[in-house]
Design a protein around this motif. Structure first.
Motif, PDB file in Angstrom:
ATOM      1  N   ARG A  81      -9.161  -5.157  -5.288  1.00 48.03           N
ATOM      2  CA  ARG A  81      -7.592  -5.160  -4.763  1.00 48.03           C
ATOM      3  C   ARG A  81      -7.487  -3.812  -3.788  1.00 48.03           C
ATOM      4  O   ARG A  81      -7.747  -2.752  -4.082  1.00 48.03           O
ATOM      5  CB  ARG A  81      -6.713  -4.862  -5.841  1.00 48.03           C
ATOM      6  CG  ARG A  81      -5.233  -4.785  -5.477  1.00 48.03           C
ATOM      7  CD  ARG A  81      -4.546  -6.010  -5.027  1.00 48.03           C
ATOM      8  NE  ARG A  81      -3.174  -5.680  -4.639  1.00 48.03           N
ATOM      9  CZ  ARG A  81      -2.091  -5.971  -5.703  1.00 48.03           C
ATOM     10  NH1 ARG A  81      -2.380  -6.326  -6.923  1.00 48.03           N
ATOM     11  NH2 ARG A  81      -0.737  -5.632  -5.163  1.00 48.03           N
ATOM     12  N   TYR A  82      -6.838  -4.181  -2.707  1.00 50.15           N
ATOM     13  CA  TYR A  82      -6.666  -2.953  -1.863  1.00 50.15           C
ATOM     14  C   TYR A  82      -5.371  -2.351  -2.363  1.00 50.15           C
ATOM     15  O   TYR A  82      -4.223  -2.862  -2.616  1.00 50.15           O
ATOM     16  CB  TYR A  82      -6.460  -3.438  -0.262  1.00 50.15           C
ATOM     17  CG  TYR A  82      -6.504  -2.505   0.731  1.00 50.15           C
ATOM     18  CD1 TYR A  82      -7.542  -1.975   1.069  1.00 50.15           C
ATOM     19  CD2 TYR A  82      -5.184  -2.234   1.499  1.00 50.15           C
ATOM     20  CE1 TYR A  82      -7.472  -1.223   2.052  1.00 50.15           C
ATOM     21  CE2 TYR A  82      -5.250  -1.390   2.570  1.00 50.15           C
ATOM     22  CZ  TYR A  82      -6.286  -0.726   2.871  1.00 50.15           C
ATOM     23  OH  TYR A  82      -6.310   0.273   3.896  1.00 50.15           O
ATOM     24  N   ALA A  83      -5.417  -1.165  -2.393  1.00 53.76           N
ATOM     25  CA  ALA A  83      -4.233  -0.418  -2.796  1.00 53.76           C
ATOM     26  C   ALA A  83      -3.265  -0.227  -1.674  1.00 53.76           C
ATOM     27  O   ALA A  83      -3.312   1.025  -1.100  1.00 53.76           O
ATOM     28  CB  ALA A  83      -4.809   1.046  -3.279  1.00 53.76           C
ATOM     29  N   GLU A  84      -2.126  -1.221  -1.857  1.00 53.41           N
ATOM     30  CA  GLU A  84      -0.983  -1.002  -0.879  1.00 53.41           C
ATOM     31  C   GLU A  84       0.218  -0.473  -1.471  1.00 53.41           C
ATOM     32  O   GLU A  84       0.050   0.201  -2.521  1.00 53.41           O
ATOM     33  CB  GLU A  84      -0.658  -2.443  -0.271  1.00 53.41           C
ATOM     34  CG  GLU A  84       0.193  -3.054  -1.182  1.00 53.41           C
ATOM     35  CD  GLU A  84      -0.536  -3.828  -2.323  1.00 53.41           C
ATOM     36  OE1 GLU A  84       0.201  -4.138  -3.391  1.00 53.41           O
ATOM     37  OE2 GLU A  84      -1.763  -3.846  -2.366  1.00 53.41           O
ATOM     38  N   SER A  85       1.085  -0.171  -0.464  1.00 53.83           N
ATOM     39  CA  SER A  85       2.276   0.589  -0.853  1.00 53.83           C
ATOM     40  C   SER A  85       2.860   0.332  -2.264  1.00 53.83           C
ATOM     41  O   SER A  85       3.512   1.082  -3.030  1.00 53.83           O
ATOM     42  CB  SER A  85       3.408   0.578   0.095  1.00 53.83           C
ATOM     43  OG  SER A  85       3.849  -0.759   0.206  1.00 53.83           O
ATOM     44  N   SER A  86       3.023  -1.023  -2.893  1.00 49.51           N
ATOM     45  CA  SER A  86       3.538  -1.580  -4.266  1.00 49.51           C
ATOM     46  C   SER A  86       2.918  -0.985  -5.270  1.00 49.51           C
ATOM     47  O   SER A  86       3.314  -1.102  -6.416  1.00 49.51           O
ATOM     48  CB  SER A  86       3.633  -3.140  -3.986  1.00 49.51           C
ATOM     49  OG  SER A  86       2.253  -3.528  -4.175  1.00 49.51           O
ATOM     50  N   LEU A  87       1.421  -0.224  -5.078  1.00 54.50           N
ATOM     51  CA  LEU A  87       0.808   0.270  -6.160  1.00 54.50           C
ATOM     52  C   LEU A  87       0.917   1.540  -6.331  1.00 54.50           C
ATOM     53  O   LEU A  87       0.556   2.540  -7.292  1.00 54.50           O
ATOM     54  CB  LEU A  87      -0.733  -0.178  -6.010  1.00 54.50           C
ATOM     55  CG  LEU A  87      -0.829  -1.503  -5.949  1.00 54.50           C
ATOM     56  CD1 LEU A  87      -2.607  -1.606  -5.936  1.00 54.50           C
ATOM     57  CD2 LEU A  87      -0.833  -2.127  -7.228  1.00 54.50           C
ATOM     58  N   LYS A  88       1.898   2.538  -5.391  1.00 55.36           N
ATOM     59  CA  LYS A  88       2.210   3.487  -5.527  1.00 55.36           C
ATOM     60  C   LYS A  88       3.099   4.034  -6.743  1.00 55.36           C
ATOM     61  O   LYS A  88       3.802   3.332  -7.344  1.00 55.36           O
ATOM     62  CB  LYS A  88       3.011   4.123  -4.396  1.00 55.36           C
ATOM     63  CG  LYS A  88       3.240   5.758  -4.381  1.00 55.36           C
ATOM     64  CD  LYS A  88       3.895   5.982  -3.067  1.00 55.36           C
ATOM     65  CE  LYS A  88       4.423   7.650  -2.924  1.00 55.36           C
ATOM     66  NZ  LYS A  88       5.316   7.936  -1.650  1.00 55.36           N
TER      67      LYS A  88
END
Length: 218
Positions: free
Chosen positions: A10-17
């Motif tokens: 999984r690419y860590a995009e903004s929703s994972l912040k």
């Protein structure tokens, strides 16, 4: 993922912040001065990268990989232009996925409001079971704890008590059935087979087939 199911990425995009993950996941933090993170993700999650990642797997019962198994993994370098292009595409896709998650949450909230449903307590913290009572004759048709649990009863009670009422699936579905089960006949040639997706894979954002089965079973 680095324990049990290996190599799901999984690419860590903004929703994972601001989120936290357990020890069954490994994080790769790219040095932006040396490589574009989106390009690194694109390679590691590709048909070439995944076999390299899982090649370090060990363990007979529960499979594992650890950080040292990835340190010497070779990453092809294709030049700044191509790598930056891949990075931008991955980053854009990640942003769209984060936005899609927000839209789904908004849609769910709107649906519950219009349906006059206030929501249910969280499934976590032991809520899945709970204590409930059920007549013995109800167990004849379905002897399943979760079906007779409080969390299920509360959902039904809210729906039936809402101002909109409800219909059963029987009343609105043309057909509800379970396809016949048979032992899958696996094939290697893509021209002779079709992708077979397991139940778990169908719940992934980017489902991948487990293997190919003969077209006669499709």
């Amino acid at each position: 993922t680095c324990s049990g199911t290996i190599g799901r990425m999984r690419y860590a995009e903004s929703s994972l912040k601001g989120t936290w993950s357990n020890q069954d996941m490994m994080k790769v933090v790219a040095d932006p001065n040396k490589i574009a993170p989106g390009y690194l993700y694109a390679f590691l999650s590709s048909h070439f990268g995944i076999p390299l990642v899982i090649s370090g797997t060990y363990g007979a019962i529960i499979r594992h990989i650890e950080s040292p198994h990835l340190i010497d993994l070779g990453v092809p370098r294709l030049g700044k232009k191509i790598e930056q292009s891949a990075h931008e595409r991955v980053s854009k896709a990640a942003e769209l996925r984060a936005k899609a998650s927000e839209v789904v949450e908004e849609a769910e909230a709107k649906l519950l409001k219009e349906a006059d449903l206030t929501g249910l307590p969280d499934f976590h913290a032991g809520r899945m079971g709970g204590i409930s009572q059920v007549k013995s004759d109800k167990l004849i048709s379905r002897m399943e704890g979760v079906f007779h649990s409080r969390i299920h009863q509360e959902a039904q009670e809210q729906i039936l008590a809402s101002r909109n009422g409800a219909l059963t699936v029987r009343e609105i579905a043309k057909k509800v059935f379970e396809p016949p089960r048979s032992r899958p006949i696996k094939v290697e040639d893509e021209t002779l087979g079709v992708p077979f997706f397991g139940t778990t894979a169908l719940l992934w954002a980017d489902p991948k087939p487990s293997f190919l089965v003969t077209r006669a079973q499709a």
